[in-house]
Design an enzyme around this catalytic site. Structure first.
Site, short mmCIF file in Angstrom:
data_model
loop_
_atom_site.label_atom_id
_atom_site.label_comp_id
_atom_site.label_asym_id
_atom_site.label_seq_id
_atom_site.Cartn_x
_atom_site.Cartn_y
_atom_site.Cartn_z
N LYS A 35 -18.60 -31.72 -1.05
CA LYS A 35 -19.03 -31.30 0.30
C LYS A 35 -19.60 -29.87 0.24
O LYS A 35 -19.40 -29.16 -0.76
CB LYS A 35 -17.86 -31.38 1.26
CG LYS A 35 -16.67 -30.49 0.87
CD LYS A 35 -15.45 -30.81 1.73
CE LYS A 35 -14.24 -29.99 1.29
NZ LYS A 35 -13.02 -30.40 1.97
N TYR A 260 -23.60 2.68 5.60
CA TYR A 260 -23.35 2.65 7.04
C TYR A 260 -21.95 3.14 7.39
O TYR A 260 -20.97 2.79 6.72
CB TYR A 260 -23.47 1.21 7.56
CG TYR A 260 -24.89 0.72 7.67
CD1 TYR A 260 -25.80 1.32 8.53
CD2 TYR A 260 -25.31 -0.39 6.93
CE1 TYR A 260 -27.10 0.83 8.64
CE2 TYR A 260 -26.60 -0.87 7.04
CZ TYR A 260 -27.49 -0.26 7.89
OH TYR A 260 -28.76 -0.73 8.00
C1 LIG Z 1 -12.18 -30.62 0.79
C2 LIG Z 1 -11.20 -31.70 0.67
C3 LIG Z 1 -10.50 -31.88 -0.54
C4 LIG Z 1 -10.64 -30.95 -1.72
O1 LIG Z 1 -9.76 -29.87 -1.57
P1 LIG Z 1 -9.61 -28.76 -2.71
O2 LIG Z 1 -8.55 -27.87 -2.22
O3 LIG Z 1 -10.95 -28.07 -2.77
O4 LIG Z 1 -9.31 -29.48 -3.95
C5 LIG Z 1 -9.64 -32.93 -0.62
N1 LIG Z 1 -9.45 -33.77 0.41
C6 LIG Z 1 -10.09 -33.62 1.59
C7 LIG Z 1 -9.82 -34.57 2.69
C8 LIG Z 1 -10.98 -32.59 1.76
O5 LIG Z 1 -11.63 -32.46 2.92
#
Ligand SMILES: *Cc1c(COP(=O)(O)O)cnc(C)c1O
Length: 364
Positions: A35, A260
């Protein structure tokens, strides 16, 4: 020529990290979670590197379709399922598995008017106490029955997500309590062959990971830490090196300030390097003075506020630092989690926030 900032994606590190996920998964299969553009690493690079994965999981419908269009023919899973009725024809056409986590999604499936040959594989999500997505244990059997009555639907899996796999004895919701909730849910569903998927990276890396059929590995694949222990503890390698160059040098006297708000005031004469990297590249604006950075491979610190296109670093003790010197913001030689800590965030956020104007380049 583009600006000097660039993110090198180490395909061999992605492959190596996948193998580590595999080893910890035992006999379970592994979803490579891709993702958010593969946690900022580029979906196209993830597709190359994770060709051995048993499946790819993500939350973006357009990303799932791109994966199919690239020729990937193993499972693809939408971890939040579909969002609207118009997603369903696409999901069926491209054979994309979906999580189903709420009654509203079931209603959309019931109203969809599937053709007799349509098939949609559903991963039924259990809310084990995290209280984001999923059915509470006492609602799982009814959800399962409703889904089973829809001709196109095949329920293939029960899934759950841990709130505290990085802190299993969490006082508010211990991991064991979530497992108990899950077992309670599972005992109400009478269907042999239903698979289960529980573990994210942190759970997969526990000394005794929960037993499941499919691990969902995300952050570990990218070489980031999923908890208190460093990624290196598990032999994970950084998969992204964000690097840029010095574009200016300033010599300042004691009492002069930088950037800044003039947040940083020099206590002594200093040589300051100006780096072509700012928050519009994804560098965290909340990075504190002292956030680590490498100049010509030498570890030093950021000083002064992060601007949109620049940061300023202390190169007083790096005599060969000059315009054009290479600056590593994170990655090989500098764990992203060290930078994240100094900016009061997590490596996940830094990876995902790398901006579009930063070119992603494949490297070893
Ligand atoms: C993003 C996600 C993961 C992966 O989690 P990590 O901590 O990056 O391993 C696993 N399961 C679901 C449902 C997620 O949305």
């Amino acid at each position: 020529m583009p600006r000097p900032i660039c993110a090198t994606i180490h395909l061999s590190a992605l492959k190596h990290n996948y193998q580590i996920a595999r080893q910890h998964a035992g006999s379970a299969k592994v979803w490579a979670v891709v993702k958010a553009n593969a946690y900022g690493h580029g979906l196209h690079f993830a597709l190359q590197a994770f060709d051995d994965a048993d499946g790819l999981a993500l939350v973006e419908v357009d990303g799932a379709i791109k994966i199919r269009q690239s020729g990937w023919n193993k499972p693809v899973l939408l971890l939040e399922g579909f969002f609207h009725a118009d997603d369903l024809p696409l999901v069926v056409q491209h054979q994309i598995d979906v999580a189903v986590h709420c009654d509203e999604q079931i209603a959309l499936l019931e109203q969809a008017g599937f053709a007799p040959s349509d098939v949609i594989q559903v991963h039924l999500k259990v809310n084990g106490g995290m209280n984001r997505l999923g059915f509470k244990p006492d609602a799982v059997a009814a959800a399962f029955q409703r889904l089973s009555a829809i001709s196109a639907v095949q329920v293939v899996e029960l899934m759950m997500h841990f709130a505290n796999a990085d802190d299993p004895s969490n006082a508010n919701l211990p991991l064991a309590e979530q497992l108990r909730q899950f077992e309670q849910a599972r005992s109400t569903v009478h269907h042999s062959g239903l698979q289960i998927s529980l573990a994210n990276s942190a759970a997969n890396l526990l000394d005794t990971p929960p037993v499941n059929d499919w691990v969902r590995a995300g952050i570990m694949l990218y070489g980031g830490s999923s908890g208190k222990e460093s990624a290196a503890t598990f032999g994970l390698l950084p998969a992204m090196t964000l690097a840029s160059e010095l574009i200016a040098i300033q010599h300042i006297a004691a009492g002069e300030s930088v950037g800044y708000g003039s947040r940083y005031v020099a206590a002594k004469a200093m040589k300051i390097g100006v780096v072509a990297c700012g928050y519009a590249d994804g560098y965290p604006r909340h990075a504190a003075d002292g956030t680590p950075v490498l100049v010509n491979g030498v570890r030093t610190v950021m000083v002064g506020r992060v601007s949109m296109d620049m940061i300023t670093v202390d190169v007083t003790d790096i005599p060969d630092a000059r315009v054009g010197s290479v600056v590593t913001l994170w990655g090989q030689g500098l764990p992203i989690d060290d930078v994240a800590r100094a900016a009061d965030t997590i490596g996940y956020e830094l990876m995902c926030a790398v901006a579009q104007r930063v070119q992603l380049v494949a490297g070893d």
